[in-house]
Write a protein that holds these residues in place. Structure first.
Motif, PDB file in Angstrom:
ATOM      1  N   HIS A 172       0.976  -1.147   0.097  1.00  0.00           N
ATOM      2  CA  HIS A 172      -0.025  -0.088  -0.075  1.00  0.00           C
ATOM      3  C   HIS A 172       0.485   1.381   0.339  1.00  0.00           C
ATOM      4  O   HIS A 172       1.311   1.363   0.437  1.00  0.00           O
ATOM      5  N   ALA A 173       0.557   1.620  -1.211  1.00  0.00           N
ATOM      6  CA  ALA A 173       2.043   3.062  -1.566  1.00  0.00           C
ATOM      7  C   ALA A 173       0.775   4.579  -0.620  1.00  0.00           C
ATOM      8  O   ALA A 173      -0.201   5.023  -2.039  1.00  0.00           O
ATOM      9  N   GLN A 174       0.211   5.143   0.357  1.00  0.00           N
ATOM     10  CA  GLN A 174      -0.654   6.062   0.058  1.00  0.00           C
ATOM     11  C   GLN A 174      -0.467   7.181  -1.040  1.00  0.00           C
ATOM     12  O   GLN A 174       0.258   7.537  -1.274  1.00  0.00           O
ATOM     13  N   PHE A 175      -0.822   7.111  -1.518  1.00  0.00           N
ATOM     14  CA  PHE A 175      -1.827   7.910  -2.764  1.00  0.00           C
ATOM     15  C   PHE A 175      -0.522   7.678  -3.849  1.00  0.00           C
ATOM     16  O   PHE A 175      -0.390   8.483  -4.421  1.00  0.00           O
ATOM     17  N   GLY A 176      -0.327   6.626  -4.144  1.00  0.00           N
ATOM     18  CA  GLY A 176       1.297   6.310  -4.978  1.00  0.00           C
ATOM     19  C   GLY A 176       2.215   6.758  -4.292  1.00  0.00           C
ATOM     20  O   GLY A 176       2.834   6.275  -5.571  1.00  0.00           O
ATOM     21  N   ARG A 177       2.539   7.310  -4.035  1.00  0.00           N
ATOM     22  CA  ARG A 177       3.838   8.010  -3.561  1.00  0.00           C
ATOM     23  C   ARG A 177       4.179   7.143  -2.671  1.00  0.00           C
ATOM     24  O   ARG A 177       4.579   5.969  -1.722  1.00  0.00           O
ATOM     25  N   GLY A 178       5.992   6.881  -2.710  1.00  0.00           N
ATOM     26  CA  GLY A 178       6.640   6.556  -1.815  1.00  0.00           C
ATOM     27  C   GLY A 178       7.298   4.627  -1.945  1.00  0.00           C
ATOM     28  O   GLY A 178       7.777   4.506  -2.108  1.00  0.00           O
ATOM     29  N   GLY A 179       6.475   4.234  -3.661  1.00  0.00           N
ATOM     30  CA  GLY A 179       6.868   3.101  -4.108  1.00  0.00           C
ATOM     31  C   GLY A 179       8.540   2.987  -4.091  1.00  0.00           C
ATOM     32  O   GLY A 179       8.944   1.436  -4.279  1.00  0.00           O
ATOM     33  N   LEU A 180       9.070   3.889  -4.789  1.00  0.00           N
ATOM     34  CA  LEU A 180      10.930   3.739  -5.080  1.00  0.00           C
ATOM     35  C   LEU A 180      11.752   3.453  -4.070  1.00  0.00           C
ATOM     36  O   LEU A 180      11.781   2.187  -3.321  1.00  0.00           O
ATOM     37  N   ALA A 181      10.915   3.691  -2.841  1.00  0.00           N
ATOM     38  CA  ALA A 181      11.513   3.495  -2.026  1.00  0.00           C
ATOM     39  C   ALA A 181      10.956   2.405  -0.840  1.00  0.00           C
ATOM     40  O   ALA A 181      12.221   2.017   0.048  1.00  0.00           O
ATOM     41  N   GLN A 182       9.833   1.783  -1.070  1.00  0.00           N
ATOM     42  CA  GLN A 182       9.491   0.969  -0.854  1.00  0.00           C
ATOM     43  C   GLN A 182       9.854  -0.235  -1.098  1.00  0.00           C
ATOM     44  O   GLN A 182      10.342  -1.342  -0.524  1.00  0.00           O
ATOM     45  N   LEU A 183      10.369  -0.260  -2.802  1.00  0.00           N
ATOM     46  CA  LEU A 183      10.722  -1.518  -3.810  1.00  0.00           C
ATOM     47  C   LEU A 183      12.434  -1.377  -2.847  1.00  0.00           C
ATOM     48  O   LEU A 183      12.967  -2.168  -2.298  1.00  0.00           O
ATOM     49  N   GLU A 184      12.947  -0.467  -2.631  1.00  0.00           N
ATOM     50  CA  GLU A 184      14.122  -0.095  -2.075  1.00  0.00           C
ATOM     51  C   GLU A 184      14.591  -0.792  -0.435  1.00  0.00           C
ATOM     52  O   GLU A 184      15.675  -1.780  -0.702  1.00  0.00           O
ATOM     53  N   LEU A 185      13.973  -0.875   0.165  1.00  0.00           N
ATOM     54  CA  LEU A 185      13.606  -1.720   1.556  1.00  0.00           C
ATOM     55  C   LEU A 185      13.473  -2.953   1.270  1.00  0.00           C
ATOM     56  O   LEU A 185      14.687  -3.913   2.150  1.00  0.00           O
ATOM     57  N   LEU A 186      12.397  -3.102   0.524  1.00  0.00           N
ATOM     58  CA  LEU A 186      11.826  -4.607   0.497  1.00  0.00           C
ATOM     59  C   LEU A 186      13.534  -5.421  -0.419  1.00  0.00           C
ATOM     60  O   LEU A 186      13.384  -6.877   0.166  1.00  0.00           O
TER      61      LEU A 186
END
Length: 328
Positions: A172-186
């Protein structure tokens, strides 16, 4: 050997799913922790939900629904199992933790490794003593451009549990934001990007981010189709066509994210079928052919869940088919 999915009714060969898949939906949830009393799907809505899914199975051959209600969101896997049995649509349940406002208090004192062990326990033994095992980890969330510290721990836990069990992770990327940071962390925690779906990207009007995520190997979830109060389907269509034209058709997932009872057809909402009844006809009118529609709505979500192209054993049956592979 054919790839297998873990559904609320038990293992299911991916090749048995001959019709389209809804990649991000909810059948039973409670998000009323804030002031939003309408963000529920309760036992009182179960008959209407079952009727909707059965109708979509009959009309469009709906074969599978990925149910991304996780811990702290009012998950009810027994309700999911009843809806699956009564509608004839296979359902994959989830585990994980949503974004920080929905975290239970004990998460503030728990390491990512210990949280991962909790998830692995559910994946291997079932949710809450039910024996019903999750088949995906999600929707694990964050809000803002970078996850908060508790969100970083729950995302890391999701990655650790995924690598230990072979499941995929939907975010869940709130309003679509932060996806690149999520992928980096995962991926930093060892998860392959092709086992990650970054959520709500149809709410982010930034084709460059979509291309970057897809080029890295992650799935791009256009999963709030029909939620016009957040984003118009006109914009969604433009963003999706741009992603297809950039050569990333294999990295797209589609769904409607029904997350409150007002979205149900019985209450005048768009329903789970908005994707099939409204959005896909517009995609076809834009020149997208049936092979591509099948890729977006069936082959991609099956590959996301299993990590294998072997999920596709040929074209779908005309008019769809039952989730168990038998004729309708």
């Amino acid at each position: 050997m054919n790839a297998s999915l873990q559904t609320v009714s038990g293992p299911l060969p991916a090749s048995a799913v001959r019709g389209p898949v809804l990649a991000h939906e909810h059948l039973a949830l409670d998000l009323t922790r804030g002031a939003d009393s309408a963000a529920t799907l309760t036992p009182g809505h179960r008959a209407a939900i079952t009727e909707e899914l059965a109708s979509l199975r009959a009309e469009f051959g709906l074969g599978l629904l990925i149910e991304l209600t996780c811990r702290g969101m009012g998950r009810d896997v027994a309700a999911m199992a009843r809806i699956a049995a009564d509608s004839g649509v296979a359902v994959v349940a989830a585990t994980g933790w949503y974004y920080e406002p929905f975290h239970p208090a004990e998460l503030s004192r728990t390491s990512a490794e210990r949280l991962a062990r909790t998830l692995v326990g559910e994946i291997e033994r079932g949710c809450g003593g039910s024996g019903i095992r999750p088949g995906v980890i999600g929707e694990v969330g964050s809000h803002g451009d970078r996850p908060s510290e508790p969100e970083a721990r729950t995302l890391t836990a999701a990655a650790l549990a995924a690598t230990a069990t072979g499941l995929s992770v939907a975010t869940h990327a709130q309003f679509g934001r932060g996806g690149l940071a999520q992928l980096e962390l995962l991926t930093a925690a060892g998860l392959s990007p092709d086992r990650v779906s970054i959520g709500h990207q149809d709410l982010l009007d930034d084709p460059a981010v979509h291309r970057e995520l897809a080029a890295a190997g992650a799935y791009i979830a256009f999963d709030t189709v029909g939620k016009e109060s957040y984003q118009s389907d006109r914009v969604r269509l433009r963003l999706l066509l741009a992603l297809l034209e950039s050569g990333h058709a294999d990295r797209v997932l589609l769904s409607c994210d029904v997350s409150r009872h007002g979205y149900l057809v019985s209450e005048g909402g768009m329903g789970y079928g908005h994707l099939f009844r409204s959005f896909l006809p517009r995609l076809r009118a834009a020149g997208v052919d049936e092979e591509m529609i099948d890729r977006l709505t069936r082959r991609n979500p099956l590959r996301f869940l299993t990590g294998r192209d072997g999920a596709d054993d040929g074209p779908p049956e005309p008019g769809g088919g039952r989730a168990d592979g038998a004729p309708r």
